[in-house]
Structures are given as structure tokens and as C-alpha cells.
Design an enzyme around this catalytic site. Structure first.
Site, PDB file in Angstrom:
ATOM      1  N   ARG A 148       0.868  -1.177   0.000  1.00 31.89           N
ATOM      2  CA  ARG A 148       0.000   0.000   0.000  1.00 31.89           C
ATOM      3  C   ARG A 148       0.907   1.229   0.000  1.00 31.89           C
ATOM      4  O   ARG A 148       2.057   1.171   0.455  1.00 31.89           O
ATOM      5  CB  ARG A 148      -0.887   0.031   1.235  1.00 31.89           C
ATOM      6  CG  ARG A 148      -1.812  -1.178   1.406  1.00 31.89           C
ATOM      7  CD  ARG A 148      -2.608  -1.058   2.687  1.00 31.89           C
ATOM      8  NE  ARG A 148      -3.551  -2.152   2.868  1.00 31.89           N
ATOM      9  CZ  ARG A 148      -3.322  -3.243   3.588  1.00 31.89           C
ATOM     10  NH1 ARG A 148      -2.157  -3.381   4.204  1.00 31.89           N
ATOM     11  NH2 ARG A 148      -4.230  -4.194   3.708  1.00 31.89           N
ATOM     12  N   LYS A 172      -2.264  -1.866   7.948  1.00 31.88           N
ATOM     13  CA  LYS A 172      -3.416  -1.275   8.626  1.00 31.88           C
ATOM     14  C   LYS A 172      -3.485  -1.737  10.075  1.00 31.88           C
ATOM     15  O   LYS A 172      -3.202  -2.894  10.380  1.00 31.88           O
ATOM     16  CB  LYS A 172      -4.710  -1.655   7.901  1.00 31.88           C
ATOM     17  CG  LYS A 172      -4.867  -0.997   6.544  1.00 31.88           C
ATOM     18  CD  LYS A 172      -6.219  -1.339   5.928  1.00 31.88           C
ATOM     19  CE  LYS A 172      -6.421  -0.599   4.611  1.00 31.88           C
ATOM     20  NZ  LYS A 172      -7.736  -0.915   4.005  1.00 31.88           N
ATOM     21  N   HIS A 244      -2.026   2.317  -5.925  1.00 29.72           N
ATOM     22  CA  HIS A 244      -2.756   1.070  -5.686  1.00 29.72           C
ATOM     23  C   HIS A 244      -2.761   0.169  -6.923  1.00 29.72           C
ATOM     24  O   HIS A 244      -2.871  -1.053  -6.806  1.00 29.72           O
ATOM     25  CB  HIS A 244      -4.189   1.384  -5.274  1.00 29.72           C
ATOM     26  CG  HIS A 244      -4.959   0.188  -4.808  1.00 29.72           C
ATOM     27  ND1 HIS A 244      -4.775  -0.377  -3.568  1.00 29.72           N
ATOM     28  CD2 HIS A 244      -5.902  -0.570  -5.419  1.00 29.72           C
ATOM     29  CE1 HIS A 244      -5.573  -1.412  -3.434  1.00 29.72           C
ATOM     30  NE2 HIS A 244      -6.259  -1.550  -4.542  1.00 29.72           N
ATOM     31  N   ARG A 247      -0.116  -2.414  -6.667  1.00 27.66           N
ATOM     32  CA  ARG A 247      -0.477  -3.483  -5.724  1.00 27.66           C
ATOM     33  C   ARG A 247      -1.444  -4.457  -6.383  1.00 27.66           C
ATOM     34  O   ARG A 247      -1.310  -5.672  -6.253  1.00 27.66           O
ATOM     35  CB  ARG A 247      -1.102  -2.843  -4.484  1.00 27.66           C
ATOM     36  CG  ARG A 247      -1.614  -3.803  -3.416  1.00 27.66           C
ATOM     37  CD  ARG A 247      -2.024  -2.977  -2.194  1.00 27.66           C
ATOM     38  NE  ARG A 247      -2.841  -3.698  -1.238  1.00 27.66           N
ATOM     39  CZ  ARG A 247      -2.379  -4.448  -0.254  1.00 27.66           C
ATOM     40  NH1 ARG A 247      -1.067  -4.628  -0.119  1.00 27.66           N
ATOM     41  NH2 ARG A 247      -3.190  -5.044   0.598  1.00 27.66           N
ATOM     42  N   HIS A 270      -4.025  -9.186   4.003  1.00 28.02           N
ATOM     43  CA  HIS A 270      -5.473  -9.203   4.161  1.00 28.02           C
ATOM     44  C   HIS A 270      -5.872 -10.180   5.273  1.00 28.02           C
ATOM     45  O   HIS A 270      -5.383 -11.304   5.322  1.00 28.02           O
ATOM     46  CB  HIS A 270      -6.157  -9.657   2.866  1.00 28.02           C
ATOM     47  CG  HIS A 270      -6.074  -8.642   1.782  1.00 28.02           C
ATOM     48  ND1 HIS A 270      -6.189  -8.961   0.443  1.00 28.02           N
ATOM     49  CD2 HIS A 270      -5.897  -7.296   1.820  1.00 28.02           C
ATOM     50  CE1 HIS A 270      -6.085  -7.869  -0.289  1.00 28.02           C
ATOM     51  NE2 HIS A 270      -5.894  -6.845   0.518  1.00 28.02           N
ATOM     52  N   TYR A 279      -9.056  -8.514  -5.570  1.00 31.06           N
ATOM     53  CA  TYR A 279      -7.893  -8.104  -6.354  1.00 31.06           C
ATOM     54  C   TYR A 279      -7.648  -9.027  -7.545  1.00 31.06           C
ATOM     55  O   TYR A 279      -6.907  -8.683  -8.454  1.00 31.06           O
ATOM     56  CB  TYR A 279      -6.636  -8.102  -5.475  1.00 31.06           C
ATOM     57  CG  TYR A 279      -6.573  -6.967  -4.504  1.00 31.06           C
ATOM     58  CD1 TYR A 279      -5.875  -5.804  -4.811  1.00 31.06           C
ATOM     59  CD2 TYR A 279      -7.206  -7.048  -3.273  1.00 31.06           C
ATOM     60  CE1 TYR A 279      -5.822  -4.753  -3.920  1.00 31.06           C
ATOM     61  CE2 TYR A 279      -7.155  -6.001  -2.372  1.00 31.06           C
ATOM     62  CZ  TYR A 279      -6.460  -4.857  -2.694  1.00 31.06           C
ATOM     63  OH  TYR A 279      -6.411  -3.821  -1.809  1.00 31.06           O
TER      64      TYR A 279
END
Length: 313
Positions: A148, A172, A244, A247, A270, A279
């Protein structure tokens, strides 16, 4: 409890209890502020504890006139989270969002770059400028590790484990993971470190950040977006791309190359495999090739065809 206090308490909860990033907290707060602004505009005096479904439903009805369904769904989700928090803290016993449905939206799949397009994009970097080596190293790391943009700008020298071919990434919620790094990305990161970064006058507090601007400070998200947009314009790329996109391309190319979905999930960081599947925008031609190459019925047909061509006496 008034709205100002409610939002402040919720921000604290999101940071301390949920470990969300400052960017995520800001986004959730902005969405909640839209409800507060609506109440103020129409002089509706309900507090967070008093407001009911009918008032919120009217707010969403007005909102639908000016924003798209995807933004509506995000705001509705944010409101549900806020009122769930109020229940958790015993401010309310009910959630006024329970019967409010989000608009139906399809999964939005961003543009993907082919490996050729990525090569061309990186090839348009002006290596005659000092920031050229940095930009090449950054894009190779974005694509080579599937990071990211926030993970890229926060990457530190102390996160590089090049002898083991890994980097430590903080994602995150401050969750850390180890991601493998390939030889190409390693080569250009080392070139940037040794030939460019070593000659910068680094500002206090920024000594450990890997990618720095010309003033010796950590790069911003906006700067990465700008670099990529300018490169796309320079090569005349007719796609709407961002950090992005690299990615997304990383994940798509791995899947097309036969990588395991669970491995891709771990590399992307994730929590849910369902998120990873979003994705996996694989083109139909590739899916058809997979079917032909791996399904047992197709193998039977191939063998039958070969027998018929060879003929029997």
C-alpha cells in the site's frame, strides 16, 4: 452526550481499541460529520443517544441526491459502526441503522498494468535527476512487494532484511508482516541507498525512513500519487492509475503465474481471503487457458482427439 463529544470519544476508541490508522479515523469522522452537518442545517436537535431511524433515513435520502451509491454505502457502514460503539459503551440499547439497507453496488475492479506497461512506466523515469533513482526504487518496491502507498512511505531502513530476502511491513492497524522482496527491487533500493540517499542532509526524526524527499524528510502519500500520474502522462498511458494499481497488478500477475491465493493473501496483509479475491481480476483468456490445461475432462478430449487423428487399423 452531544455530537462533538461523541465523535471525539469514537475517534479515541478507533485509535486505541481498534488500532486504525490516522487516515482511516479521519475518513470515518468526515463521514459522520456529514450527518452532524445535516442535523445542524435543518435545526434537528437529536443527540447521538436520541436520534432514531426515521431521521437517519431522511438524511440518507437527501444524501443519495448528491453522492454515488458507493459513497452512500461507505457512509452507512460508518454510521452502523458508530452506533454499534454507542451500544458497546452502554449509551444506547438499539442501533437505528439496523433496518437501513445499503444501496446495491458491484465490485469495482481498478485498472491493471501489464508487465510491459510497468516496464515502460519505470523506463520513463528521468535517471539524470537525483530523485530518478529514488523513484525507480519506489516503483519497483511497490510492484515487487505489493505494498500500500502508506506502507511504502513508512518503510524504514531497519525494516530491510535483505540477507533473508524479506522486508518488514507495517500495515493497517499497525499490524506487521514480513513480505518477500525480489532481486530487482533489492538492486534498485541498494542503488538508491548508496548513490543518492547517503548524500542527503537528513532532517532530525527522519533518519530511519527509507524514501526521502530532497529536503531529507519522509515522503507524503500525495507525492507518490503525483510521481505516478506524471509518469503516466509522459508515456501517454490511457488508464487511470495510482499507487494502488501497482499493488493490484502485483496480485493479479502472481495469480496468473500460478501462485497460491493464500500466499497472496499473506503477502498483501489481508485478514480475509474474500478481500484478496477482489484483487484477482484475471482476464477470461487466462481462465480459459487454466480450464483447458488442468480440467480432467479436457485432458480426456485431448487424448480422444489424438487417437482419432492417429487412426486405428
Amino acid at each position: 452526550m452531544n455530537w462533538k463529544q461523541g465523535l471525539q470519544d469514537y475517534q479515541h476508541y478507533m485509535k486505541i481499541e481498534r488500532g486504525l490508522s490516522d487516515n482511516s479515523i479521519f475518513a470515518y469522522t468526515q463521514d459522520l460529520q456529514k450527518l452532524v452537518d445535516y442535523l445542524n442545517q435543518y435545526e434537528i436537535r437529536y443527540s447521538p443517544v436520541e436520534i432514531g431511524q426515521e431521521t437517519i433515513q431522511q438524511f440518507i435520502y437527501e444524501l443519495a441526491k448528491i453522492i454515488n451509491p458507493r459513497s452512500q454505502a461507505r457512509i452507512i457502514s460508518g454510521l452502523k459502526g458508530f452506533f454499534t460503539y454507542l451500544i458497546f459503551e452502554d449509551y444506547r440499547t438499539d442501533n437505528p441503522m439496523d433496518l437501513i439497507e445499503s444501496p446495491k453496488i458491484g465490485r469495482k475492479l481498478p485498472d491493471t498494468l501489464s508487465s510491459t506497461e510497468i516496464d515502460q512506466l519505470i523506463g520513463n523515469i528521468d535517471l539524470g535527476k537525483s530523485e530518478g533513482e529514488r523513484n525507480r526504487a519506489m516503483l519497483e518496491t511497490l510492484y515487487g512487494c505489493g505494498l500500500r502507498v502508506s506502507e511504502l512511505i513508512n518503510l524504514k531502513l531497519s525494516d530491510l532484511y535483505f540477507e533473508e530476502d524479506f522486508i518488514k511491513v507495517t500495515g493497517k492497524g499497525e499490524k506487521q508482516r514480513f513480505v518477500p522482496i525480489g532481486q530487482v527491487a533489492k538492486k534498485y533500493v541498494n542503488l538508491y541507498r548508496n548513490e543518492v540517499r547517503n548524500h542527503l542532509k537528513i532532517q532530525n526524526g527522519h533518519e530511519d525512513y527509507l524514501f526521502l524527499n530532497r529536503r531529507g524528510k519522509q515522503l507524503t502519500r500525495a507525492m507518490i500519487f503525483t510521481i505516478i500520474k506524471r509518469l503516466a502522462e509522459k508515456m501517454g498511458l490511457q488508464k487511470n492509475i495510482s499507487p494502488h494499481t501497482f499493488r493490484h497488478s502485483f496480485a493479479t500477475h502472481l495469480l496468473e503465474g500460478g501462485a497460491d491465493l493464500r500466499a497472496i493473501q499473506q503477502m498483501l496483509g489481508h485478514e480475509s481471503i474474500t478481500t484478496t479475491e477482489v484483487y484477482m481480476h484475471v482476464n477470461r483468456k487466462h481462465l480459459h487457458e487454466v480450464l483447458l490445461g488442468h480440467h480432467p475432462r479436457n485432458k480426456v478430449m485431448d487424448e480422444t482427439s489424438q487417437t482419432q487423428v492417429g487412426g486405428e487399423s
